[in-house]
Write a protein that holds these residues in place. Sequence first.
Motif, PDB file in Angstrom:
ATOM      1  N   TYR A 176      48.187  36.144  45.873  1.00 29.04           N
ATOM      2  CA  TYR A 176      47.709  36.500  44.618  1.00 29.04           C
ATOM      3  C   TYR A 176      48.227  36.578  43.815  1.00 29.04           C
TER       4      TYR A 176
ATOM      5  N   PHE B 100      49.355  32.928  43.617  1.00 32.22           N
ATOM      6  CA  PHE B 100      48.427  31.635  41.978  1.00 32.22           C
ATOM      7  C   PHE B 100      48.368  32.629  40.711  1.00 32.22           C
ATOM      8  N   ILE B 101      48.423  33.937  40.459  1.00 31.92           N
ATOM      9  CA  ILE B 101      48.172  33.812  38.692  1.00 31.92           C
ATOM     10  C   ILE B 101      49.922  33.898  38.306  1.00 31.92           C
TER      11      ILE B 101
ATOM     12  N   ARG C 139      52.810  37.730  32.065  1.00 33.39           N
ATOM     13  CA  ARG C 139      51.485  37.691  31.596  1.00 33.39           C
ATOM     14  C   ARG C 139      51.218  39.047  32.525  1.00 33.39           C
TER      15      ARG C 139
ATOM     16  N   LEU D  74      44.577  40.180  35.988  1.00 30.83           N
ATOM     17  CA  LEU D  74      43.555  39.572  35.743  1.00 30.83           C
ATOM     18  C   LEU D  74      43.192  41.301  35.633  1.00 30.83           C
TER      19      LEU D  74
ATOM     20  N   GLU E 229      39.523  41.629  36.213  1.00 30.97           N
ATOM     21  CA  GLU E 229      38.807  41.921  36.967  1.00 30.97           C
ATOM     22  C   GLU E 229      39.351  42.573  38.407  1.00 30.97           C
TER      23      GLU E 229
ATOM     24  N   PRO F 128      36.338  40.666  45.335  1.00 29.35           N
ATOM     25  CA  PRO F 128      36.935  40.432  45.792  1.00 29.35           C
ATOM     26  C   PRO F 128      38.524  40.573  45.328  1.00 29.35           C
ATOM     27  N   HIS F 129      38.202  40.285  43.650  1.00 28.08           N
ATOM     28  CA  HIS F 129      39.771  40.536  43.639  1.00 28.08           C
ATOM     29  C   HIS F 129      40.605  42.217  43.412  1.00 28.08           C
TER      30      HIS F 129
ATOM     31  N   TYR G 178      43.127  44.857  44.784  1.00 32.93           N
ATOM     32  CA  TYR G 178      43.782  44.811  45.635  1.00 32.93           C
ATOM     33  C   TYR G 178      44.212  46.330  45.491  1.00 32.93           C
TER      34      TYR G 178
END
Lengths: 264, 266
Positions: free
Chosen positions: A101, A104-105, A206, A209, A211, A235-236, A238
């Motif tokens: 994560y 990616f983010i 940043r 997310l 979500e 799903p996202h 953690y």
Amino acid sequence: MICFVILASEDKEETLLNQIENLRAFHPECKIVLYNGSSNKHFGRSAEVHVCPDSRPLQRGKQARFYMDIMRWLEQIDLDYEYLVNLDSETLFIRSGYEKYLQFIMRGYDYMGIATETISSPEQYPQWVAGQMMWKEWGLWKPVLQADSFCVSYHTNQVFKKSLVRSIVRKWDWNALERLMESTEVPSLEKILWPTIASLSGARLRPYLWESVERTFKVGEHLDLEEVRMAVLRPHVYFVHPVHGDMADPARKWISEIVLEKAR
Amino acid sequence: MTVCFAILAHEKEDVLANQVDNLTKFVPGCKIVLYNSSPDPDFGKNLNLIVYPDSRPLEYGKFGMFFLEIMSWLKKIGLSYDYLVNLDSDIMYIRSGYEYYLDFLMQGYEAMGIGMGTIRSPEEHSGWYPVQTMWKELRSWQPYFQTDYFGFALNSNQVYRKDLVDKMVEMMNIPVLKKLIEATEVFALEEILWPTLAMKCGAKTRPYLQESILDVVRIGAPLSLHEAQDALTRPQVYFIHPVRRDMLDPVRQWISSIPATTGGQE
């Protein structure tokens, strides 16, 4: 590789061990550093993690210096890691994949926090006490920070890339910052200071997310069992916060069961 | 992971060729299926794509069937892919990594679209014209949908996993759908029909990240060169819309000069 830093200000060894077990289950490769903010010098000795030697007892609401001590020490020992993530002692993970994560983010970013944003004037969030106090004290901070605005994130799970930690440690006049940290009346300064320092050290910031944190990261009341169960369905998501430190708490027990199942 | 794009186009073969080059550069290994809606049966024939053999000119605003026909045909020929994505002919990609973005964001989901979500009452998204027109007609559609809600997403870049596509095809009653589509006055039906059919199959759906879309995907005026260049500074923006369908357009020319990055992942 992630280096987690746990700031524990209460002497609750069992809860700390539970959190470490949780981290190791979901991030088998991670490094863990403890900042012993309690008054018991021996706290955490049984945990088999690095203990920051510059740890000192920190009162609730006056914990900002913890990141300064940690970052300077990590640079000194040149520990190898990619992301530095601080954790509140009431944060627990509920699934694997957090490092992916981050990879990616955080592509194109150096720092991430929960609800990170820039605060440019006192009119933004007039009801927010810490922010208003920071504006009142701005005359003291401005000469050191050399900025006209500051940033904010929630305290736990702030993520710094290692290159950023290096820039931070090298850039700042730590004596001046330490004096300000000592004298400030801004509560929970860590929410403001560290994203601001990151930004002023050239980082691109940043937020997580939405979500990943909506209703699963809260300030105040502990999450109950139902809330934690719902979080696992998304799903996202953690990690969840806050989970009661009591080992008999149903939400903590349930998360510990997932951890045990993973280990099996 | 393989992305299969479906494009509906009816004119300007040079622009279509440019779009195919754009996709091949930024989504390497992708497959591209063209629904040829032009009166020229040879349109797009010489480009590096698969032409849907039963293509025919579609009346403007009556695009509801195009994607569903392609879905059925892909199942019939057994084409292998992971994600099926429909594209407007004025969408362009600006960076590599879209397939990784899908892998990451669609963990736990079967479909994704711009603003994809569910509408359960006329008060929700009441300012959006396609939705208003669907509420007027919902009685005719409900016996087919068998739901008390409907889905929506912007037309372009809707993503469906292959397993879901196959399930949707099995559940589709083409003659009934054709009749409904003939008679409908719902504006931009594709924005409602495809997501609703996915939901009817029990799909878990999600929207794109707002940071991937905000100010870079819009309806109306094409993005300026400055806006397109600004989009490229935002790490999670993969495509922009609309880009003028004109090879002399400076935005299109600038996009065509952006190099691909290795693998699209850091």
